[in-house]
Design a protein around this motif. Structure first.
Motif, short mmCIF file in Angstrom:
data_model
loop_
_atom_site.label_atom_id
_atom_site.label_comp_id
_atom_site.label_asym_id
_atom_site.label_seq_id
_atom_site.Cartn_x
_atom_site.Cartn_y
_atom_site.Cartn_z
N GLN A 151 0.82 -1.22 0.00
CA GLN A 151 0.00 0.00 0.00
C GLN A 151 0.86 1.27 0.00
O GLN A 151 0.74 2.15 0.89
CB GLN A 151 -0.98 -0.01 1.17
N VAL A 152 1.73 1.38 -1.00
CA VAL A 152 2.52 2.59 -1.20
C VAL A 152 1.56 3.76 -1.43
O VAL A 152 0.49 3.62 -2.02
CB VAL A 152 3.45 2.38 -2.41
N ASP A 153 1.94 4.94 -0.97
CA ASP A 153 1.06 6.10 -1.07
C ASP A 153 1.10 6.78 -2.43
O ASP A 153 0.08 7.29 -2.91
CB ASP A 153 1.44 7.12 0.01
N LEU A 154 2.28 6.82 -3.06
CA LEU A 154 2.45 7.55 -4.31
C LEU A 154 3.69 7.02 -5.00
O LEU A 154 4.63 6.58 -4.33
CB LEU A 154 2.60 9.05 -4.02
N VAL A 155 3.71 7.08 -6.34
CA VAL A 155 4.88 6.63 -7.09
C VAL A 155 5.28 7.71 -8.09
O VAL A 155 4.44 8.22 -8.84
CB VAL A 155 4.61 5.31 -7.83
N PHE A 156 6.58 8.06 -8.09
CA PHE A 156 7.15 9.01 -9.06
C PHE A 156 7.71 8.23 -10.25
O PHE A 156 8.50 7.30 -10.07
CB PHE A 156 8.30 9.80 -8.44
N GLU A 157 7.35 8.65 -11.46
CA GLU A 157 7.92 8.10 -12.68
C GLU A 157 8.41 9.25 -13.56
O GLU A 157 7.92 10.37 -13.45
CB GLU A 157 6.90 7.25 -13.42
N SER A 158 9.34 8.96 -14.44
CA SER A 158 9.87 9.99 -15.36
C SER A 158 9.94 9.41 -16.76
O SER A 158 9.15 8.54 -17.11
CB SER A 158 11.25 10.47 -14.88
N ASP A 159 10.85 9.90 -17.60
CA ASP A 159 11.20 9.32 -18.90
C ASP A 159 10.26 9.69 -20.04
O ASP A 159 10.71 9.82 -21.17
CB ASP A 159 11.29 7.79 -18.79
N GLY A 160 8.97 9.90 -19.81
CA GLY A 160 8.04 10.12 -20.90
C GLY A 160 8.02 11.52 -21.45
O GLY A 160 7.52 11.76 -22.55
N HIS A 161 8.50 12.49 -20.67
CA HIS A 161 8.52 13.91 -21.06
C HIS A 161 7.12 14.46 -21.23
O HIS A 161 6.79 15.14 -22.21
CB HIS A 161 9.32 14.13 -22.36
N VAL A 162 6.28 14.18 -20.27
CA VAL A 162 4.91 14.70 -20.22
C VAL A 162 4.56 14.94 -18.75
O VAL A 162 5.29 14.55 -17.84
CB VAL A 162 3.88 13.71 -20.82
N LEU A 163 3.42 15.57 -18.55
CA LEU A 163 2.85 15.73 -17.22
C LEU A 163 1.68 14.77 -17.10
O LEU A 163 0.76 14.80 -17.93
CB LEU A 163 2.39 17.18 -17.01
N LYS A 164 1.70 13.92 -16.10
CA LYS A 164 0.64 12.92 -15.98
C LYS A 164 0.31 12.60 -14.55
O LYS A 164 1.11 12.78 -13.63
CB LYS A 164 1.03 11.64 -16.72
N GLN A 165 -0.92 12.13 -14.36
CA GLN A 165 -1.36 11.53 -13.11
C GLN A 165 -2.39 10.47 -13.43
O GLN A 165 -3.36 10.73 -14.16
CB GLN A 165 -1.97 12.56 -12.17
N THR A 166 -2.20 9.28 -12.93
CA THR A 166 -3.15 8.20 -13.18
C THR A 166 -4.29 8.24 -12.17
O THR A 166 -4.24 8.95 -11.16
CB THR A 166 -2.46 6.83 -13.07
N CYS A 167 -5.31 7.44 -12.43
CA CYS A 167 -6.28 7.15 -11.38
C CYS A 167 -5.59 6.29 -10.33
O CYS A 167 -4.49 5.78 -10.55
CB CYS A 167 -7.49 6.42 -11.96
N PRO A 168 -6.15 6.11 -9.15
CA PRO A 168 -5.57 5.20 -8.16
C PRO A 168 -5.72 3.75 -8.66
O PRO A 168 -6.83 3.26 -8.81
CB PRO A 168 -6.38 5.46 -6.89
#
Length: 462
Positions: A364-381
């Motif tokens: 049950q991690v609270d949040l995950v940081f990802e990079s590499d795509g060169h966009v701004l994004k946020q997924t649904c939970p």
């Protein structure tokens, strides 16, 4: 109260949080139970524009008035800029409450000169070095060897610091001294509120990189509760190119405030660092050794896990992650994981990092940081390959600290229902609020001098 979050896609987008408007479908409701609640920010159905305006009950996000940092004021003993310390960097790894690595370069190395860092809990203005309570000798970091004598980097590894304390420091090197700078150590307890920056991919546009750095400096000048920058990797285009590292270090000076406040960096290894392992180690360290570049650290209430997507995600790294997560989940207030290649991309295809998803979900991690795509994004939970407001994990990213932005080709994927994916340079901000009855993380994104997409993550019941 139901909040419908509306977005106008594009570089000049403004965020409106519409309290009375109903956006077009799909609209994913991401309300969790009271003890584990997330207030989801944006509904972006395939780039459509939803109706709403401030006059219709919306709330414009706060405006940040960025200001150019003023030139530094050097002490009287600073006589020869051609010999003085430059390219300043401060790094955190496994114990930021008590340790820091302070680095700098020299334009021309003079033999038989001393290289030291002087630290004090009081502002001394660099006038008398004997008034500083700590003196830490420096050594060459290994960068000069990795760069064939092109880029000497000296480092002082400072230990024995007090948690949640401001330290003023001066560098003495080449018979010259720097201006007095300062930083704040991480809190050791889980009751102190603080803030962090996050972002990645500063690699291929030094001009835009400086723009983003100056925005970080301005935010830091306005709000001293920011402690560090978590960098998601791809600092430069080619990890073995020492000239590019030299430029990155020069550009990084723009994150420092006009009063000398230095922002520590927590570094993630990206695909463009591959081939430059020696240079990366010399600048940012390798806490576990063997060029693994994964580790965990604690910043107050946050247990932060930095992973390496550029080596095998299985075997030793996966076992380490499983063991570390199982241990942290029993006592952690907040757990955040960060790595470079996305498991839930807004651009490109999913990386091998998908292998870690079950471990994140189990603990049950609270949040995950990802990079590499060169966009701004946020997924649904996300939980078990579906949007799940009760147990889902939000993944944010994907790198906007300077690199040219892409078009978010995967924005139509199911996991962006109730989320968003757009091409936009950005800085991520996390505020760890420990004063309320239920501790929470307040996340938002800064661009175009404006904060966007507020997201609240309340402490989970693990």
């Amino acid at each position: 109260m139901k909040l419908n979050h509306l977005i106008v896609p594009g570089a000049a987008a403004l965020l409106f949080i519409g309290c009375n408007q109903t956006p077009p479908q799909p609209n994913y409701n991401t309300t969790r139970r009271v003890s584990d609640q997330i207030s989801n920010p944006v509904n972006n159905p395939n780039g459509q524009v939803s109706p709403g305006s401030p006059q219709q009950g919306g709330i414009i996000a706060e405006i940040v008035n960025y200001q150019e940092p003023t030139p530094y004021s050097y002490p009287a003993g600073y006589n020869d800029p051609t010999l003085a310390p430059n390219k300043h960097l401060l790094v955190w790894t496994t114990n930021p409450a008590q340790e820091a690595t302070i680095s700098w370069s020299l334009p021309d190395l003079i033999a038989n000169t001393q290289h030291n860092v002087y630290l004090s809990e009081q502002q001394r203005n660099g006038s008398q070095l004997n008034l500083y309570e700590m003196k830490v000798p420096a050594q060459e970091s290994g960068m000069d060897q990795a760069c064939n004598s092109q880029l000497p980097i000296f480092q002082s590894r400072v230990t024995g610091l007090k948690p949640n304390t401001t330290y003023f420091y001066v560098i003495e090197s080449n018979g010259q001294q720097s201006q007095e700078m300062h930083f704040v150590t991480a809190p050791a307890n889980s009751t102190t509120s603080f803030k962090l920056f996050s972002g990645g991919d500063s690699r291929s546009d030094p001009g835009q990189r400086v723009v983003m750095n100056r925005q970080i400096s301005s935010l830091l000048s306005q709000d001293s509760s920011y402690l560090a920058l978590i960098h998601g990797g791809d600092f430069i285009e080619s990890g073995s190119n020492c000239e590019q590292w030299s430029t990155w270090l020069d550009n990084h000076q723009s994150t420092m405030t006009s009063k000398g406040r230095v922002l520590p960096v927590v570094a993630t290894f990206g695909n463009h660092e591959s081939g430059g392992e020696a240079q990366f180690t010399a600048l940012f360290g390798d806490p576990l050794g063997g060029e693994k570049f994964y580790f965990n650290t604690k910043i107050g209430s946050l247990d932060l896990i930095i992973l390496n997507s550029e080596i095998s995600v299985e075997g030793t790294q996966r076992q380490w992650l499983t063991t570390t997560m199982n241990s942290l989940a029993k006592q952690a207030t907040f757990i955040i994981a960060g790595y470079h290649r996305p498991a839930w991309p807004a651009e490109k295809s999913p990386g091998s990092t998908t292998s870690w998803i079950p471990i994140f979900e189990q603990n049950q991690v609270d949040l995950v940081f990802e990079s590499d795509g060169h966009v701004l994004k946020q997924t649904c939970p996300i939980f078990n390959n579906a949007c799940n407001p009760e147990r889902g994990i939000v993944y944010v990213g994907e790198g906007g600290l300077g690199v040219a932005q892409r078009g978010a080709s995967q924005s139509g994927q199911w996991y962006f229902e109730g989320g968003y994916a757009i091409g936009q340079h950005h800085i991520q901000s996390l505020s760890f609020q420990m004063n309320s009855a239920t501790p929470q993380i307040e996340y938002k994104v800064y661009y175009d001098n404006t904060s966007h997409y507020p997201l609240t993550l309340r402490k989970r019941n693990r």
